[in-house]
Structure formats: C-alpha cells, structure tokens
Write a protein that holds these residues in place. Structure first.
Motif, PDB file in Angstrom:
ATOM      1  N   ARG A 184      -1.730   6.124   2.106  1.00 19.18           N
ATOM      2  CA  ARG A 184      -2.942   5.422   2.548  1.00 19.18           C
ATOM      3  C   ARG A 184      -2.805   4.778   3.910  1.00 19.18           C
ATOM      4  O   ARG A 184      -3.788   4.493   4.575  1.00 19.18           O
ATOM      5  CB  ARG A 184      -3.335   4.340   1.529  1.00 19.18           C
ATOM      6  N   ARG A 221      -0.299   5.871   6.338  1.00 19.59           N
ATOM      7  CA  ARG A 221       0.492   6.718   7.232  1.00 19.59           C
ATOM      8  C   ARG A 221      -0.214   6.979   8.564  1.00 19.59           C
ATOM      9  O   ARG A 221       0.423   7.161   9.590  1.00 19.59           O
ATOM     10  CB  ARG A 221       0.795   8.049   6.536  1.00 19.59           C
ATOM     11  N   MET A 224       0.825  -1.202   0.000  1.00 21.13           N
ATOM     12  CA  MET A 224       0.000   0.000   0.000  1.00 21.13           C
ATOM     13  C   MET A 224       0.868   1.263   0.000  1.00 21.13           C
ATOM     14  O   MET A 224       1.872   1.322   0.698  1.00 21.13           O
ATOM     15  CB  MET A 224      -0.882  -0.023   1.253  1.00 21.13           C
ATOM     16  N   PRO A 225       0.481   2.263  -0.767  1.00 20.40           N
ATOM     17  CA  PRO A 225       1.231   3.526  -0.743  1.00 20.40           C
ATOM     18  C   PRO A 225       1.214   4.133   0.667  1.00 20.40           C
ATOM     19  O   PRO A 225       0.224   4.024   1.390  1.00 20.40           O
ATOM     20  CB  PRO A 225       0.466   4.424  -1.714  1.00 20.40           C
ATOM     21  N   MET A 226       2.297   4.771   1.040  1.00 21.44           N
ATOM     22  CA  MET A 226       2.430   5.334   2.383  1.00 21.44           C
ATOM     23  C   MET A 226       1.297   6.319   2.691  1.00 21.44           C
ATOM     24  O   MET A 226       0.817   6.375   3.824  1.00 21.44           O
ATOM     25  CB  MET A 226       3.787   6.019   2.540  1.00 21.44           C
TER      26      MET A 226
END
Length: 158
Positions: free
Chosen positions: A90, A92, A86-88
C-alpha cells in the motif's frame, strides 16, 4: 461522510503528487515552496482523518510527515503510526520523508527505526529539495526491477 467535489483536484498522468502532513505553519510554508520547486503537485492534509482519506484516494509519489503532526508527542502521531504499520504493497509507490526535531538528517538508522525513507531535521530544511531528489532517485533505482516485472505481469508477459 460526504465530500464535496471541489475538495478534490484532478491529477494528470504527468503530475507528481505530494501529500504533506505538517502542523507547523512555518515548516509548511518552507516545505511547500521547496516541493513546488521540485515540480510536485501538493495536497495538504489538515488532520489524521484527512490524511487517511487522501492517501487512499491517490498514489502519491511523495509523503512528507512532521513528527508532531496533529500531536503533542511523537507517540500521538496517528498518521506516522498508520504509515509505519501499513503493508508495503500500500505504501510502496511513495517516498516517505519524516521532518523531525530530535533525529539527525540522513541518519539511515533513524529512518529505518521510523519506517520512512529519509529523516530530515528541521534545522536542515534548506537542504530538503536535494534530499528529496536523491531519495526519489534512490527509490526508483531500488524498485526498477520490481516495477518492470510487475508491468510485464500486468501485460501477460510472465
């Protein structure tokens, strides 16, 4: 797939939501007790699809994933793999804790390899409350400046 309104619980701004992805009933019972004592409002995912639906519906402060959640081997754990890829942006907002039988508790290299904040060995679940408190505090300190700049930008101050 339609969801009934009763499946979703209201979360107030003062709530600290936690999402648990645990297959072992014994681990689930222990972790729920500890997380409730830490002041979190708990949601439990029943499978990988349920985890994905819940994770995208709310910004959880804490995610606890068992290495063998709905899987026979770690490689089959779709939820953990989704979190890892998952992209950071989403993920964080959440501190991710991995419950494992094969990794050592608080081993930073194992946590890094698994793309989580902290790893806790099942044998050390008694220390989970203090580990979560420290991980949450460390994450807040690490992201403090980022969040200040983000808030200032949202208010047009940058």
């Amino acid at each position: 797939m339609s969801q009934s309104f009763a499946e979703y619980e209201f979360i107030s701004p003062s709530d600290k939501p936690a999402l648990l992805a645990l297959s072992s009933m014994e681990v689930l019972a222990n972790v729920q007790t500890i997380i409730l004592e830490c002041g979190f409002k708990i949601h439990v995912a029943s499978n990988h699809e349920d985890f994905g639906r819940r994770f995208t519906a709310l910004n959880y402060h804490l995610i606890v994933v068992e290495e063998l959640f709905a899987a026979r081997t770690p490689e089959e754990n779709i939820t953990l793999h989704q979190l890892q890829l998952m992209p950071m942006a989403r993920r964080r907002h959440a501190v991710v804790v991995l419950i494992s039988e094969r990794h050592q508790t608080l081993n930073a290299m194992h946590a890094f390899q698994q793309s989580v904040h902290v790893v806790v060995n099942k044998a050390d679940l008694g220390s989970l409350g203090s580990i979560i408190t420290k991980a949450m505090s460390d994450n807040d300190l690490f992201l403090h400046s980022f969040r200040e700049v983000q808030a200032a930008a949202a208010h047009g101050k940058i």
